[in-house]
Design an enzyme around this catalytic site. Structure first.
Site, PDB file in Angstrom:
ATOM      1  N   GLU A 169      77.488  27.848  30.884  1.00 40.10           N
ATOM      2  CA  GLU A 169      76.023  27.806  30.801  1.00 40.10           C
ATOM      3  C   GLU A 169      75.447  29.158  30.391  1.00 40.10           C
ATOM      4  O   GLU A 169      74.710  29.784  31.145  1.00 40.10           O
ATOM      5  CB  GLU A 169      75.452  27.416  32.171  1.00 40.10           C
ATOM      6  CG  GLU A 169      75.956  26.088  32.673  1.00 40.10           C
ATOM      7  CD  GLU A 169      75.607  25.825  34.132  1.00 40.10           C
ATOM      8  OE1 GLU A 169      75.511  24.658  34.497  1.00 40.10           O
ATOM      9  OE2 GLU A 169      75.434  26.804  34.896  1.00 40.10           O
ATOM     10  N   CYS A 201      46.058  44.845  35.415  1.00 36.08           N
ATOM     11  CA  CYS A 201      45.376  45.715  36.349  1.00 36.08           C
ATOM     12  C   CYS A 201      46.313  46.064  37.496  1.00 36.08           C
ATOM     13  O   CYS A 201      46.159  45.574  38.613  1.00 36.08           O
ATOM     14  CB  CYS A 201      44.128  45.007  36.856  1.00 36.08           C
ATOM     15  SG  CYS A 201      43.074  46.101  37.764  1.00 36.08           S
ATOM     16  N   TYR A 205      64.511  35.722  29.126  1.00 35.62           N
ATOM     17  CA  TYR A 205      63.810  35.984  30.374  1.00 35.62           C
ATOM     18  C   TYR A 205      62.533  36.797  30.154  1.00 35.62           C
ATOM     19  O   TYR A 205      62.170  37.623  30.986  1.00 35.62           O
ATOM     20  CB  TYR A 205      64.735  36.664  31.396  1.00 35.62           C
ATOM     21  CG  TYR A 205      65.965  35.834  31.731  1.00 35.62           C
ATOM     22  CD1 TYR A 205      65.835  34.554  32.261  1.00 35.62           C
ATOM     23  CD2 TYR A 205      67.248  36.310  31.494  1.00 35.62           C
ATOM     24  CE1 TYR A 205      66.956  33.773  32.544  1.00 35.62           C
ATOM     25  CE2 TYR A 205      68.375  35.529  31.781  1.00 35.62           C
ATOM     26  CZ  TYR A 205      68.221  34.270  32.309  1.00 35.62           C
ATOM     27  OH  TYR A 205      69.317  33.498  32.593  1.00 35.62           O
TER      28      TYR A 205
HETATM   29  N1  LLP Z   1      73.763  28.983  35.098  1.00 34.18           N
HETATM   30  C1  LLP Z   1      73.173  29.193  36.278  1.00 34.18           C
HETATM   31  C2  LLP Z   1      73.437  28.273  37.375  1.00 34.18           C
HETATM   32  C3  LLP Z   1      72.313  30.280  36.447  1.00 34.18           C
HETATM   33  O1  LLP Z   1      71.745  30.479  37.633  1.00 34.18           O
HETATM   34  C4  LLP Z   1      72.049  31.149  35.368  1.00 34.18           C
HETATM   35  C5  LLP Z   1      71.137  32.260  35.507  1.00 34.18           C
HETATM   36  C6  LLP Z   1      72.676  30.889  34.135  1.00 34.18           C
HETATM   37  C7  LLP Z   1      73.531  29.797  34.048  1.00 34.18           C
HETATM   38  C8  LLP Z   1      72.455  31.721  32.913  1.00 34.18           C
HETATM   39  O2  LLP Z   1      72.893  33.034  33.073  1.00 34.18           O
HETATM   40  P1  LLP Z   1      72.910  34.032  31.815  1.00 34.18           P
HETATM   41  O3  LLP Z   1      73.990  33.573  30.857  1.00 34.18           O
HETATM   42  O4  LLP Z   1      71.563  33.999  31.171  1.00 34.18           O
HETATM   43  O5  LLP Z   1      73.210  35.349  32.423  1.00 34.18           O
HETATM   44  N2  LLP Z   1      65.565  36.499  35.424  1.00 34.18           N
HETATM   45  C9  LLP Z   1      66.762  37.316  35.480  1.00 34.18           C
HETATM   46  C10 LLP Z   1      68.006  36.512  35.272  1.00 34.18           C
HETATM   47  C11 LLP Z   1      68.176  35.383  36.262  1.00 34.18           C
HETATM   48  C12 LLP Z   1      69.384  34.571  35.966  1.00 34.18           C
HETATM   49  C13 LLP Z   1      69.414  33.371  36.833  1.00 34.18           C
HETATM   50  N3  LLP Z   1      70.459  32.476  36.578  1.00 34.18           N
HETATM   51  C14 LLP Z   1      66.647  38.414  34.439  1.00 34.18           C
HETATM   52  O6  LLP Z   1      65.589  38.524  33.813  1.00 34.18           O
HETATM   53  O7  LLP Z   1      67.550  39.219  34.261  1.00 34.18           O
END
Ligand code: LLP
Length: 431
Positions: free
Chosen positions: A290, A361, A390
């Site tokens: 994912e 603000c 994100y």
């Molecule tokens: N699968 C699950 C179950 C997840 O919780 C996440 C990310 C992903 C896949 C995707 O992960 P990636 O490949 O994008 O690293 N808002 C935070 C990141 C939160 C990620 C949450 N889960 C940021 O801006 O860094």
């Protein structure tokens, strides 16, 4: 330049995917999210290629929608044969509206509502990842009432410490997500799930965190999960056919970052998985990944207009822009670092160090501190790089700022894929 899709043209303007970003800002206004379709597609293909080469194609890459959810993104990843991971009714709705086949959707969430579970069942999502015992009980009941037997996976905390920010680290025992392995909670959950008449347990899932640069925690998670599958077989006589290993590969946000290519991470994971299977004489499971950040992060940037420059002698220089934490909350949340470039002066040296401040603000509304930048003046266009992930998905209407427009660039031309919100949009639900 930070990513290979960024160039500087003869006028000294920053280009992404062949499109002049200064011209884009003029034509579409700012703040503006700019995404490079070619790079998104290349990344999707990169993932597909590794699964094909190293694992006989016995898997599915599900784009993690939380990274960037809008209809056009689902259309693009669907056309590249990817599925999608969704974490809410809203993401599921958007994916289905875009034509993503329900069978290729994985439904996540640690606090799914009855309505969301019902929606997942009625639309026929391919897999539901269950997070806790009350959810299993509710899902079994709702599925029974609808006459369905959904394929489910259980979210497991494999107890792996991935070196990343605390807020985005999810695989350890002290996490709100899933069932812990080391306490026996996970095996009890498998036992419970497999006894429900209206649920079909097909596999287990883990996600150890995000923006991870080390390969080893991923490989170790694969080994731990296969060992657990073998343990389930020994204890319950159940050979689960599927394993979902989540997302997490990190990307290059600054010139100092040197992450491994996601392809080499996935290769290492699959090698560890195959070795563990052969060691334990366990059939190689259908594998799901994912990824979110590594598909869209480097493919995007955000354009702002410089409104003012404030020099505070001996302290710092602020460059103030027409967006901020409402379109990119990541500095406020995690102190995430970014590179910035003046899009209309990209050929010049970044000879100053500045703090980029937003329009909200709030003193903490910054895009970054101590950032190298060309000398800025009001009217310049500031490009913040690697914001494809994100950012839009975490944007808000704080201070009633309308959410920014998003354009998709392909072969040097841009098309709007998310319209800029209007003030009318903002008041739509007010009574
Ligand atoms: N699968 C699950 C179950 C997840 O919780 C996440 C990310 C992903 C896949 C995707 O992960 P990636 O490949 O994008 O690293 N808002 C935070 C990141 C939160 C990620 C949450 N889960 C940021 O801006 O860094």
């Amino acid at each position: 330049m930070l990513t290979p899709n960024l160039t500087v043209n003869a006028e000294g303007h920053l280009c992404i995917g062949g499109a002049d970003t200064a011209a884009l800002a003029k034509a579409h206004g700012t703040p503006l999210y700019v995404m490079d379709e070619t790079m998104i597609r290349e990344n999707c293909r990169g993932y597909q290629r590794v699964i094909a080469e190293e694992y006989g194609g016995n898997g599915l890459i599900c784009f993690a929608s939380k990274a960037l959810s809008c209809k056009e993104l689902y259309r693009i990843v669907d056309s590249e044969q990817l599925g999608a991971d969704v974490i809410s009714g809203g993401e599921l709705y958007t994916a289905l509206q875009a034509g993503m086949p329900a069978a290729k959707i994985v439904m996540h969430g640690n606090s799914k509502s009855d309505e969301e579970l019902k929606m997942a069942l009625e639309t026929g999502v391919g897999r539901i990842v269950c997070d806790n015992l009350p959810e299993l009980e509710r899902l079994n009941r709702i599925a029974g009432a609808l006459g369905k037997t959904p394929a489910i996976m259980l979210r497991i905390k494999p107890g792996i410490d991935a070196h990343t920010h605390d807020f985005v680290k999810t695989g350890c025992i002290d996490s709100k997500f899933g069932f812990a392995l080391e306490t026996g909670e996970a095996l009890d959950a498998v036992r419970a799930a497999s006894a429900y008449p209206n649920l079909k347990l097909v596999g287990i899932h883990c996600h150890i965190g995000s923006q991870i640069f080390d390969t080893e925690p991923f490989a170790e998670a694969a080994r731990v999960m296969v060992r657990f599958m073998a343990q389930i077989r020994a204890a319950l006589g159940l050979t689960l056919p599927e394993l979902n290993l989540g997302g997490g590969p990190g990307i290059k946000y600054t010139e100092d970052d040197d992450p491994p290519a996601f392809g080499s991470i996935v290769r290492a994971i699959l090698a560890a998985l195959k070795a563990a299977c052969s060691e334990l004489d366990f059939p190689q499971p259908f594998v799901l990944f994912e990824p979110g950040r590594s598909i869209v992060g480097g493919a995007g940037l955000t354009l702002y207009t410089v409104m003012a420059k404030k020099i505070i002698p001996d302290i710092r220089t602020y460059v103030l822009v027409d967006g901020g934490m409402c379109d990119n909350p990541r500095y406020a949340l995690y102190h995430s670092r970014y590179e910035a470039v003046l899009a209309n002066k990209a050929g010049d040296e970044r000879s100053e160090r500045v703090t980029v401040g937003g329009k909200c603000c709030e003193s903490g509304d910054l895009i970054g501190e101590d950032m190298p930048l060309q000398p800025a003046e009001p009217g310049d266009i500031l490009a913040v790089l690697a914001t494809g992930v994100y950012n839009y998905s975490m944007a808000s209407n704080y201070n009633r700022n309308p959410r920014a427009e998003m354009v998709m660039v392909k072969d040097g031309a841009a098309r709007t894929v998310v319209r800029r919100e209007s003030y009318e949009d903002i008041c739509r639900n007010d009574i």
